[in-house]
Design a protein around this motif. Structure first.
Motif, PDB file in Angstrom:
ATOM      1  N   GLU A 159       4.543   0.233   6.419  1.00 43.91           N
ATOM      2  CA  GLU A 159       5.363   1.439   6.413  1.00 43.91           C
ATOM      3  C   GLU A 159       5.376   1.904   4.949  1.00 43.91           C
ATOM      4  N   LEU A 160       4.857   3.123   4.708  1.00 45.86           N
ATOM      5  CA  LEU A 160       4.531   3.499   3.336  1.00 45.86           C
ATOM      6  C   LEU A 160       5.734   3.617   2.403  1.00 45.86           C
ATOM      7  N   VAL A 219       9.193  -0.357  -3.527  1.00 45.33           N
ATOM      8  CA  VAL A 219       9.244  -1.643  -4.221  1.00 45.33           C
ATOM      9  C   VAL A 219       8.136  -1.731  -5.265  1.00 45.33           C
ATOM     10  N   SER A 220       6.960  -1.131  -4.979  1.00 39.92           N
ATOM     11  CA  SER A 220       5.893  -1.221  -5.974  1.00 39.92           C
ATOM     12  C   SER A 220       6.207  -0.341  -7.186  1.00 39.92           C
ATOM     13  N   LEU A 221       6.918   0.761  -6.975  1.00 38.34           N
ATOM     14  CA  LEU A 221       7.310   1.589  -8.114  1.00 38.34           C
ATOM     15  C   LEU A 221       8.327   0.846  -8.993  1.00 38.34           C
ATOM     16  N   MET A 222       9.301   0.164  -8.371  1.00 36.32           N
ATOM     17  CA  MET A 222      10.272  -0.591  -9.154  1.00 36.32           C
ATOM     18  C   MET A 222       9.569  -1.686  -9.962  1.00 36.32           C
ATOM     19  N   VAL A 256      -1.161  -1.972  -2.646  1.00 34.46           N
ATOM     20  CA  VAL A 256      -0.065  -1.781  -1.703  1.00 34.46           C
ATOM     21  C   VAL A 256       0.062  -0.308  -1.303  1.00 34.46           C
ATOM     22  N   GLN A 257      -0.155   0.579  -2.286  1.00 37.21           N
ATOM     23  CA  GLN A 257       0.051   2.003  -2.017  1.00 37.21           C
ATOM     24  C   GLN A 257      -1.006   2.578  -1.094  1.00 37.21           C
ATOM     25  N   ASP A 258      -2.115   1.874  -0.898  1.00 38.66           N
ATOM     26  CA  ASP A 258      -3.110   2.430   0.017  1.00 38.66           C
ATOM     27  C   ASP A 258      -2.663   2.257   1.465  1.00 38.66           C
TER      28      ASP A 258
END
Lengths: 356, 356, 356
Positions: free
Chosen positions: A127-128, A134-137, A329-331
Motif C-alpha cells: 500500500e503506497l 515511513v521511508s520519507l521519515m 520501497v517507493q516503487d
C-alpha cells in the motif's frame, strides 16, 4: 494457559541462555569467545521479549498509548548496550552500533523479508502511502545526521562546537519524533485492528500485570546482559582479530536490535508485506530519531560525551543504504531479486569494515 | 536473401572501415589522428554487429538462452578495449571508460532517446514496474562501487586491502548478476514476443550457422580493432592535448559501448518507450555488474591489477547521473525537456574532464 | 478603484518602510542593527511588489509572455542584493545567499506550506505529473552545481580553470532554462486559467501602464534598498556576532527571496496544493538556472569574479534538501508532519552555520 506454546519456548530458552551468560561472566569461564557469544544470544532473546512485553502492554493500555510505550521502552536493550560501550570508552563501537542497527534493518532484515516473501508469494505489492511515509521519515532522519558529520569532517567553524551542535540536532530530532507520535499511534490502532483480523504473529494476549512484570524483568535483565556483553566484547575482538567498527556495525547491531525484527520476515512470509515493512522500517527511524539523540543527552551520566558525528564511511554507507531502501520501497512492490541486491550491498559494507 | 538491405549496408561499411583501420595501423600511415578516428569508427561498427549477432543467436537458441548469451558475449568489444588499455598501462583510460560507458548510456543515449521520442511523439509514458526494476538494479550496482572508492579515499584500514576488497565486491556483483539472469530471460522472452508483433528494428532472422559465424568473425575482429584503437590512443591524446580521463570518459566510452545503443533511440522514435528504456539501461547495468567485475578478475592476465576504486569526481558524476536517471525514469513519463536536461548534464561532466 | 484594499495596504507599508530605510541610511541613524532590519523589511516588501507587478504585466501582455517576463524581472531584487554583496567583496555572503534562497524555499517555505495546508485541510494530494516535472528540474539544476564544486574541492586539473568551467556550466544552464520556457509558459497559461476561476490570491487586475510604472518604480527602489541593505550587513554581522555564511544563508536569503513566496503558503491554506507547489518550487529552479548563471556572467561589471564553486557544506546541504524535497513531493501527498520534518532540517542547517 496465559502463555502460548511458542511464548513458553521463547521464555524458557531466554532463561537458560541468560543463566548460562551469567555463569560464564561471573565464573570467568569459557575463554574469550564463548561468553561473548552466549551473552550476545541472551541479549537478542531478551530484546525479543522486551518487544513482546511492550506490545502486550500497549494492547492493554489501549492502542492510543502503544506508540508512546513502544518508542520509550522497546529500544531499551539497544540503549543499554551503547551506554555500557560508552562507559567502557568503546566510542567506535558505540557509533558503529547505531549505524549498524539502521543498516541491519534497512538492508539485511528488509532484504531477507523481500527474499522470503518473494520466494513464497511472488511479487509483493505495498500500500503506497504507508510505505512512502515511513521511508520519507527514514530519509529525513538520516539527512539530519549529515550536518554534524560534515561540519566536523570539513573543519567548518561549527566543528569547534561539536557537542553543542549535536545537542541542538538531538533536541530537534526528539521534538520531531514526539510530534510524529500521534500519527503513528493512529496508524498503530489501524494496524492493530487489521492485525487482529489476520491473526498476525506476535499478537500477545497477556493481562496487564503480566505485561508489566515481564517488561520489568526483561528490562532489568537486558541491562545486566548488556553489561556482560560489552565486557566480553574487547577480549573477543582481540581474539578474533576484528575491528571495533566491524564488531559494532555487524555483531552488536544484529544482537542488540536486528534479531527482534525477525518478526518482519515472518510477516513477509505470511504475505503481509505492508505490516512487514512498517515493523522493519519503524525500528531504524526510532533509532535515529530517539535512541541516538537520547544517547547524546544521556551520555554524560556514564562519563562520556557522545556526539552525532559519524565517521565519513559510516555516514556514506548509511546514506547509500537508505537511498536504496527508499527507492526499493517507493516503487510499490518487492521481489526476491531486490532483496538479494540489498543483502549483497550489506555484505559489501560489512566487508569494507572487516579489516581493522 | 539472408541479409536485409540495411544489414548488408552495415556489414559492407564495417568491412571497409575495418580494412582501412588495418591499413593505417600496419602501414603506420595517416599521422596520429586519422588512424585513431578510423579504428574508433571500426570499433563502433563492430560493436553493433556483435550485438546483432548475439541477438540473432539468442533468437535461434530459444529465448531462454538469450539473456545468458547476450551478457556473456554482447559486451566483448568493451571488454577488449579496456583489457588492451590495461595492458598498455593506461589505467586512467580504463577506469574512465567504465564510468564513461555508464554515463554515455544513462545521460547521452537516454537523453537523446527522450528528445527524439518527445519531439516525434510528445510525452511518452512507461510501463512503471519494468522501468522501476531496471532503474533500481542500476542504482544498486552503482551503490556497490561507492564502498571501495571511499575506503581508498578516506584511507580507512580497508584501504590497505584494495585489491582483496575489489575482488570480494566483484564476486558479489557477479553472483547477484547471475541470480538476476532468470528474471531478465523471462523479461526478454516477453519482449521478444512483443517485438515480433511490432516488428521492432534490429530483429534478425539469421540461421544458427550464420549467427555463430558472424559472432566469431566480429568478435575476433573486435579484439584486433580494440588493439589498434588503444595503440592509436596515446598519440592522438598527445596531438589533441586532451586528458587521459577525457579520452576514456567520452571518446572510448562512446566508440566501445554507446554507439550500439543507438537502437534505443530508434525505438523511442518509433514510440516504443518501454523497449527503448530496457535496451538503453540494461547496458550500463551489465557494465557495472559484469564487465567491471570481470575486468577485476581477468586483469592479472594482462599483467595489471584493476580495482573498482574510482577517482572521487568520476564516482560522484556516476552517482549524480544515476540518481537523476532514476528520478527521471521513475516519474513514469519522458519529455524532450527531460532529455535536454540530461544532455546538458552530460556536457557539463565532459567539460569538467576536458582540462588535462 | 484600481488597487484592492490589500494592495493599498501593502503599497503604503512599503513606502513607509522604504522611506524609513532611506532616512536611517542617509542620516546614519539608528545604530548598527535598526537600519539593517528596516532595509531588510523594505527589501522583502519591494520583492513582493516586484513579483505582483510582474504578474500583472504578464496578465496584460498575454499569458504567453508571462513566463519570460517573470523569469527575467521577477528575480531582480535577489540579483541586486548579490551583485551589491559582490561589489562589497562579501563573496561568502553572495554564495550563501544563492544556496540559502534555494534552502529557504525548498525547506522553510515548502515546509510551512505543508504544515499550514495539512493543519487546515488534512492530507493534501498533488497532481503527480506537474509535481514530478518541477522536482526533476530542481534536481537537475542542483546536480549541475556539483561539478564545479567538486573539481575545485578535489583539485582536479579543471580546478585551475574554475572561472572557465563556471562560465561553460552557466551558459549550458541558461540555454536549458531558455529551452524550458515554452513549456512553463504553456503551464502558466493553464494555471492562469485555473487561477481566474478559483480567484487565487495575488491575482492583479492592473492596466498595462500601471503594471509598467509599478515595475519600474519598485525595480529601481529595490536596487537602492539592496545597496543600503548590503551596506548595513557588515556592521550588523559584527554587532550580532554571526558569521557571513549565516547572514547570507538565512537573513539575506529570506529577505531577498523567500518572503515573496509566502503566497505559496496562502495557496496551501486555501487547499490549492498544486498551485502552491509550482509557486514555491519554480522559484529555486529559477535561482539555480537563471540568477546564479547570470551572476557568473555579470559579476565582472562590479569588479568581481563570481563562480559556481560552492563550499562543500553548502553543496551537501543543498543536495540533501533537494533530495528530501523531491522524495517528499514525488510521493504525491503532503502532511503537516512532512512539513515539520522539513522545518526541522532547515533549523539544523541554519544551526550548523551559526558559529562564525
Amino acid at each position: 494457559m496465559i502463555f502460548t506454546r511458542s511464548e513458553l519456548r521463547l521464555i524458557g530458552l531466554t532463561v537458560v541462555v541468560t543463566a548460562a551468560a551469567a555463569v560464564t561472566y561471573y565464573a570467568k569461564a569459557g575463554g574469550t569467545i564463548v561468553p561473548f557469544v552466549i551473552s550476545g544470544a541472551a541479549l537478542a532473546l531478551l530484546a525479543s521479549l522486551v518487544g513482546r512485553s511492550v506490545e502486550a502492554l500497549g494492547g492493554r493500555l489501549g492502542a492510543g498509548a502503544t506508540g508512546v510505550v513502544q518508542s520509550a521502552l522497546g529500544n531499551l536493550p539497544e540503549l543499554f548496550v551503547v551506554l555500557f560501550a560508552l562507559k567502557s570508552k568503546l566510542y567506535e563501537v558505540a557509533t558503529a552500533t547505531i549505524v549498524g542497527s539502521v543498516l541491519a534493518n534497512v538492508l539485511l532484515v528488509l532484504g531477507l523479508a523481500f527474499i522470503v516473501g518473494g520466494a513464497k508469494n511472488g511479487v509483493q505489492r505495498f500500500e503506497l502511502s504507508g510505505a512512502r511515509r515511513v521511508s520519507l521519515m527514514l530519509l529525513l532522519s538520516v539527512a539530519a545526521l549529515v550536518i554534524p558529520a560534515l561540519t566536523a569532517l570539513l573543519h567548518t567553524p561549527a566543528a569547534g562546537h561539536e557537542r553543542a551542535l549535536s545537542i541542538t540536532v538531538s533536541i530537534l530530532l526528539l521534538l520531531l519524533f514526539a510530534a510524529s507520535l500521534p500519527d503513528s499511534i493512529r496508524k498503530t490502532e489501524a494496524d492493530a485492528g487489521a492485525g487482529h483480523d489476520e491473526g498476525h504473529p506476535g499478537e500477545a494476549g497477556w493481562p496487564l500485570w503480566l505485561a508489566l512484570t515481564m517488561l520489568a524483568v526483561t528490562g532489568v535483565a537486558a541491562a545486566f546482559v548488556s553489561d556482560w556483553f560489552v565486557a566480553g566484547l574487547t577480549p573477543a575482538i582481540t581474539t578474533l582479530h576484528i575491528s571495533q567498527a566491524f564488531a559494532g556495525l555487524v555483531i552488536v547491531a544484529i544482537a542488540g536490535n536486528a534479531v527482534e525484527n525477525v518478526v518482519g520476515i515472518q510477516l513477509a512470509y505470511h504475505n503481509q508485506p505492508d505490516h512487514a515493512l512498517q515493523v522493519i522500517l519503524q525500528s531504524p527511524v526510532q533509532i535515529v530519531m530517539m535512541v541516538a539523540p537520547a544517547l547524546v543527552l544521556l551520555s554524560p551520566l556514564v562519563g562520556a560525551a557522545f556526539t552525532l558525528v559519524l565517521p565519513p564511511l559510516l555516514l556514506v554507507a548509511l546514506l547509500v543504504a537508505v537511498v536504496v531502501a527508499v527507492v526499493a520501497v517507493q516503487d510499490g512492490d518487492s521481489t526476491w531479486l531486490e532483496g538479494g541486491a540489498m543483502l549483497t550491498l550489506y555484505a559489501m559494507v560489512a566487508t569494507a569494515f572487516w579489516w581493522g
